[in-house]
Design a protein around this motif. Structure first.
Motif, short mmCIF file in Angstrom:
data_model
loop_
_atom_site.label_atom_id
_atom_site.label_comp_id
_atom_site.label_asym_id
_atom_site.label_seq_id
_atom_site.Cartn_x
_atom_site.Cartn_y
_atom_site.Cartn_z
N HIS A 1 0.83 -1.21 0.00
CA HIS A 1 0.00 0.00 0.00
C HIS A 1 0.87 1.26 0.00
CE1 HIS A 1 -3.32 -2.68 1.55
NE2 HIS A 1 -3.87 -2.07 0.53
N VAL A 2 1.96 1.23 0.72
CA VAL A 2 2.87 2.37 0.76
C VAL A 2 3.45 2.64 -0.64
CG1 VAL A 2 5.07 3.20 1.70
CG2 VAL A 2 3.45 2.04 3.20
N GLN A 3 3.83 1.57 -1.33
CA GLN A 3 4.38 1.72 -2.68
C GLN A 3 3.32 2.21 -3.66
OE1 GLN A 3 5.80 -2.32 -2.80
NE2 GLN A 3 7.95 -1.67 -2.72
N LEU B 1 -1.25 7.81 1.97
CA LEU B 1 -1.41 6.38 2.19
C LEU B 1 -2.87 6.00 2.45
CD1 LEU B 1 -0.26 3.55 2.57
CD2 LEU B 1 0.26 4.16 4.95
#
Length: 174
Positions: free
Chosen positions: A144-146, A155
């Protein structure tokens, strides 16, 4: 059928594990291939997944979802673990070392199946933002961060887009 086999595996029936592998192995291999794009690594991910499936079969709760989705999640996580480990490797162009390119059409072949066609139609019904987040997370294996970084989003927004898209996909595929 998968639920009954999984329950038999939980009871220690090795023949049921083999039947489960025969019926679900190709689908789980497709999931791993979509993430890893490497036949050997995908085969390793499927092997890891089935070891985990055999060990955790008693933890499966049919009231929370279908067995095949539960197994798909395990295979996906096994493939992502391998992808993360491989991210630390230095690929070379020397084919003698095994870094040969994988057919880029592998995902298209998976999507050409009946279930894949249905998935593609459901993905097409999603808003572009939801579809893009899902594809980055579940096809390309991004966290999710990427995904948030790739889409230049906070985020929480990226997570919300993915979650909403998954809920719409669940409804469409049901």
């Amino acid at each position: 059928m998968s639920t009954a086999l999984l329950q038999a595996v939980a009871a220690g029936d090795r023949a049921s594990l083999r039947s489960l592998y025969d019926s679900e192995g190709p689908r789980l291999f497709g999931i791993a291939m979509a993430i890893l794009r490497d036949r050997d690594a995908a085969a390793d991910a499927v092997q890891d997944a089935f070891v985990k499936i055999a060990r955790r079969a008693a933890q499966f709760d049919p009231t929370r979802g279908e067995a095949r989705h539960w197994m798909g999640g395990i295979a996906r996580h096994a493939a992502l673990d391998i992808a993360r480990a491989r991210g630390r490797e230095m690929p070379t162009d020397d084919p003698a070392l095994g870094d040969t390119p994988v057919d880029p059409e592998a995902l298209d072949r998976v999507l050409a199946t009946e279930a894949g066609t249905r998935l593609r139609a459901c993905l097409a019904e999603l808003e572009a933002k939801n579809r893009e987040g899902i594809i980055l997370a579940f096809v390309h294996g991004l966290s999710h961060v990427q995904v948030a970084a790739r889409l230049a989003l906070p985020l929480g927004t990226a997570k919300s887009w993915i979650r909403r898209g998954l809920l719409q996909l669940r409804t469409c595929l049901a």
